[in-house]
Design a protein around this motif. Structure first.
Motif, short mmCIF file in Angstrom:
data_model
loop_
_atom_site.label_atom_id
_atom_site.label_comp_id
_atom_site.label_asym_id
_atom_site.label_seq_id
_atom_site.Cartn_x
_atom_site.Cartn_y
_atom_site.Cartn_z
N SER A 741 0.98 -1.33 -0.04
CA SER A 741 -0.06 0.07 0.08
C SER A 741 0.82 1.35 0.08
O SER A 741 1.67 1.45 1.01
N ALA A 744 -0.42 7.89 -2.70
CA ALA A 744 -0.08 8.65 -3.84
C ALA A 744 -0.60 9.84 -3.86
O ALA A 744 -1.30 10.43 -4.81
N LEU A 750 -2.07 3.62 -3.61
CA LEU A 750 -1.94 2.45 -4.75
C LEU A 750 -1.78 1.17 -4.06
O LEU A 750 -0.92 1.20 -3.14
N LYS A 751 -2.58 0.15 -4.44
CA LYS A 751 -2.40 -1.14 -3.77
C LYS A 751 -2.10 -2.01 -4.70
O LYS A 751 -2.71 -2.09 -5.94
N LEU A 752 -1.19 -3.00 -4.20
CA LEU A 752 -0.84 -4.30 -5.20
C LEU A 752 -0.73 -5.36 -4.14
O LEU A 752 -0.44 -5.43 -3.06
N ALA A 780 -4.60 -5.25 -8.20
CA ALA A 780 -3.84 -3.98 -8.39
C ALA A 780 -5.15 -3.06 -8.30
O ALA A 780 -6.19 -3.28 -8.68
N ILE A 782 -6.55 1.30 -6.87
CA ILE A 782 -6.23 2.86 -6.32
C ILE A 782 -7.48 2.89 -5.46
O ILE A 782 -8.49 2.77 -5.91
N ASP A 783 -7.08 3.24 -4.10
CA ASP A 783 -8.54 3.33 -3.18
C ASP A 783 -8.53 4.76 -3.17
O ASP A 783 -7.41 5.58 -3.08
N ILE A 785 -10.06 7.38 -5.05
CA ILE A 785 -9.24 7.99 -6.16
C ILE A 785 -9.55 9.55 -5.68
O ILE A 785 -10.84 9.93 -5.86
N ASP A 791 -13.19 3.41 -5.15
CA ASP A 791 -12.03 2.49 -5.33
C ASP A 791 -12.13 1.70 -6.66
O ASP A 791 -13.22 1.35 -7.02
#
Length: 838
Positions: A741, A744, A750-752, A780, A782-783, A785, A791
């Motif tokens: 996490s 950004a 950003l989450k992967l 993958a 983005i929370d 946004i 999300d």
């Protein structure tokens, strides 16, 4: 490489299946494994915990999905994922046996499902939406939980209504035309009255493609609707009433298996072979040859069922009242009522059979039987119009008194448990065997593979004998009642702040009352006459050898069986905590699973209870500082006796039966192994986890019961080999996970994520072994946004598109065929979620 190096770096060697917060702040994860809220790392139980994000990333929608990612947990999806049965540490559920793993929703066991095919008495499809967490407990848990089980328990904890106005709406679109919508809204109507509503609608095409040209284009599809209403009412500052109503409805084409091998040298009935085995084995070989000629892959099948369906409907209401009677005593009462209904029509062995062309079949065709190339079916189940394949209600009542002494040295839970499962209708089906049936449920059949002769004069105006062919229709209806009661107590005394002793005991009382009316039609098809019933006899040939249901009605074939058992179980545990973040424990527990009743096997209708003596030692270590995490390890040894084993039944040639599947007390086993579970957080943004289970199971004794001389069965073939492993017991299971996490700025977070799961080879049907497989899941997204509350996420399960077997239908001994079910191929898609409120 980063995942692997972290997983085996010494400080983190185990399980990814833990709530994400537990890696970042181990003291904040609260579990209810001992019926009270405790810190995860303070509970002397080997267990796995998932939070809602992890369940979503892994696309967990039904309980069977958990097994992919949880070491020690295996699943048998023989009759589809919604009817899965579970195994933990090698404790399996076969045929009509009681579950070895209890599945609980809000502390209440799943509604019983007593149809004609095995079911794990699980929760309905969609129950995994809007959960606080899922806890998988390993080892016997019967002391404190409703039903006694030998393998473990799975606890689903729903999100409880809160004081905040909040919620979310999420949409998913994926390959195989998956369309899923989930939503939840929490509304505090007053300071003392809060409501939460959650829904889940999920639909996806099947991944097993059907090439028969008959019936649906695909199998193993998903189509369910789920809803839940939760209400919390604070009646007084000390008295809380919490009510949950949840409903699940699933309506699919069911499962399909792929034929992999057959007995090409099946003996002709003229040289001592079985007529039915000869036809089915060679027809299966022809089906395999057609698959090969088309160039089919593992996910291609050929099923000639015009209207398959598995329809499941489950609903349950749960009321929990908690009274804080004093600072020392809490009284909790849990009351529930639920119903399960099932309608099912499917081909048990996914066949598209035609009469093979051999001198033997040509001879029977010359006598009036089906000609080479004519279609016939092996075993086709169908719901009789106006009835359910299963219809059962379950009522539970549990009273707990939780307390502690003023000095805090002793805490305890005592209580009683009542469970009543009652039929709400007949469990009734008709099954077509060896025939050509458009609809077995309405006796719409024409011919079969069994040669018959209609005597001269049997039909007015037909003065000569006629040769023809016959099909069998088994008509069975049952009503099953279950009483499962228990009284229990468990307490922990703390000698010092470091040393504690836990003692627990339970006495369980089980009763099963089963009533069955089961008969078998012989439907003959003749030239000039058509299809007529030649006879109807009772399937229970031992108790009803001469009764005539065709003349006197189905009721003459009645059989009633009552089985009662009661057993004590117990727990002795010693905990040592040299520091706040170190727990070392040892325990000994007695586990017990009740017997069962199965009317489909005359002379082998009952099986007695089984027991296990379980020994476990373990340690739980918590790490803080710049790289917080945990490391948990447990070693276990189980001495398993009176084991309930599944056995294939080979029917006598003149019995008219297609074989059977009996549950017998035939085994003794030793089960031992090691479980390791850990996680670590690096740089406040990278969470790593790993889990590994080594499982060594060995069948020590396998002695089937002796068949009586008048039994319709010639032989029992137990599934398993003395000295060999138990089914659904892979020696190695490994799971690695990583979640990154990265803030950004104004863009969001950003989450992967990645999860790797490896399962070693295992036996799945006594003597059928499936190879090992590895699955990789990537996510993958983005929370939040741009601070909008949206999300966006991408997911891909089984990204390498591995084709892997998960179970087998069995049947080689009785029918000369071998088929396998396959797990999900690559599944990928996109999610969009909007979060609103506080």
């Amino acid at each position: 490489m980063l995942l692997l190096s972290a997983a085996f770096s010494g400080a983190s060697v185990a399980m990814p299946a833990v709530a994400q917060e537990s890696v970042m702040a181990p003291g904040e994860i609260i579990v209810t494994a001992r019926r009270v809220e405790e810190r995860l790392q303070d509970v002397p139980i080997s267990m796995t915990v998932y939070n809602e994000d992890q369940l979503q990333d892994r696309n967990v929608a039904v309980a069977s999905d958990l097994a992919t990612y949880t070491p020690s947990l295996s699943v048998n999806t023989r009759y589809g994922p919604e009817k899965a049965t579970f195994a933990i540490r090698g404790f399996n559920q076969d045929a009509a046996a009681a579950p070895t793993v209890g599945v609980y929703f809000a502390d209440v066991v799943g509604v019983r499902a007593q149809g004609g095919t095995a079911s794990g008495n699980s929760v309905g499809a969609g129950s995994f939406t809007d959960l606080q967490n899922v806890q998988v407990l390993k080892g016997p848990q019967g002391t404190l939980f409703g039903r006694n089980t030998t393998g473990g328990s799975i606890l689903l904890v729903p999100t409880k209504p809160s004081d905040f106005l909040e919620g979310y709406v999420e949409g998913t679109y994926g390959n195989y035309d998956q369309k899923r919508v989930q939503a939840a809204v929490n509304v505090p109507l007053a300071d003392t009255f809060k409501v939460r509503v959650a829904v889940d609608r999920n639909k996806r095409d099947g991944y097993m493609k059907n090439h028969s040209g008959i019936g649906p284009d695909d199998y193993n599809n998903v189509d369910y609707t789920y809803g839940r209403l939760s209400i919390v009412a604070d009646l007084t500052p000390e008295l809380e009433n919490y009510t949950i109503f949840h409903y699940s409805e699933s309506d699919t084409n069911g499962y399909a298996t792929r034929y992999e091998s057959c007995d090409r040298d099946a003996a002709s009935p003229f040289v001592g072979g079985s007529l039915t085995r000869y036809y089915t084995a060679l027809a299966a070989c022809d089906q395999i040859d057609r698959q090969t000629a088309r160039g089919d892959g593992p996910l291609d099948v050929e099923v000639a069922n015009p209207d398959p369906r598995i329809y499941l409907r489950t609903w349950q209401v749960i009321n929990t009242t908690t009274w804080q009677a004093s600072d020392m005593i809490t009284i909790k009462n849990i009351l529930s009522y639920g119903e399960y209904r099932e309608q099912a029509g499917f081909s048990l062995y996914s066949d598209n059979f035609f009469v093979p062309n051999t001198p033997t079949t040509q001879y029977f065709a010359s006598q009036g039987g089906l000609a080479p190339g004519d279609r016939f079916q092996y075993i086709t189940l169908d719901t009789q119009p106006g009835y359910d394949a299963a219809a059962e209600s379950t009522t539970t009542e549990e009273l707990q008194i939780q307390g502690r002494t003023l000095d805090g040295k002793f805490n305890f839970v005592i209580g009683g448990y009542l469970e009543f499962s009652r039929p709400i209708g007949w469990n009734q089906q008709r099954t077509g065997i060896y025939g050509n049936c458009a609809d077995p449920g309405t006796l719409d059949c024409s011919g079969g593979i069994i040669p018959v002769t209609l005597p001269a004069g049997a039909i007015p105006g037909i003065p000569i004998a006629l040769g023809g062919s016959a099909a069998l229709i088994s008509q069975s209806r049952t009503k099953m009642s279950f009483d499962n009661h228990g009284i229990f107590a468990q307490g922990t005394y703390n000698f010092t702040d470091q040393l504690a002793l836990t003692l627990g005991g339970r006495w369980t009382f089980d009763k099963i009352v089963g009533y069955s009316e089961s008969s078998r039609y012989t439907l003959g098809t003749f030239p000039l006459v058509g299809t007529i019933p030649l006879q109807q006899v009772c399937n229970d040939v031992l108790n009803h050898p001469t009764d005539n249901p065709l003349a006197d009605g189905q009721g003459v074939c009645n059989t009633k069986i009552t089985q009662k058992t009661n057993k004590p179980t117990w727990l002795i545990g010693l905990d040592f905590k040299p520091t706040l973040d170190t727990l070392v424990y040892a325990k000994y527990a007695r586990g017990y699973r009740q017997g069962a009743v199965n009317f489909t096997n005359p002379g082998l209708e009952t099986v007695g209870p089984e027991k296990v003596d379980s020994y476990e030692i373990g340690a739980k270590l918590t790490f803080r500082g710049s790289a917080p995490g945990y490391f948990n390890i447990a070693a276990f040894y189980n001495d398993f006796s009176d084991q309930q084993i599944f056995g294939a039944l080979v029917a006598k040639p003149d019995s008219g039966l297609a074989g059977g599947a009996a549950l017998i007390n035939a085994g003794k086993s030793v089960i031992k192994g090691i479980e390791v579970d850990s996680g670590v957080t690096l740089f406040d943004m990278l969470r790593l986890g790993a889990g590994y289970t080594y499982l060594d199971t060995k069948l020590k004794e396998l002695t089937p019961p002796t068949l009586s001389a008048d039994s319709p069965f010639a032989e029992i073939i137990p599934r398993g080999v003395v000295g060999g492993p138990l089914t659904y017991s892979p020696k190695h299971k490994l799971t690695l996970s990583g979640d990154l996490s990265v803030p950004a700025g104004d863009a969001g977070v950003l989450k992967l994520g990645a999860v790797f799961a490896y399962t070693a080879s295992q036996f799945v049907d006594g003597n059928n072994k499936i190879p090992s497989y590895s699955l990789l899941t990537l996510t993958a997204g983005i929370d939040d946004i741009g601070g909008t509350g949206f999300d966006l996420g991408l997911f891909a399960n089984n990204i390498t598109n591995e084709k892997y077997r998960v179970t087998s239908g069995g049947g080689y001994e009785s029918s000369g065929i071998q088929d396998f079910a396959y797990g999900q191929p690559r599944m990928y898609g996109v999610r969009l979620k909007y979060n609103f409120g506080t």
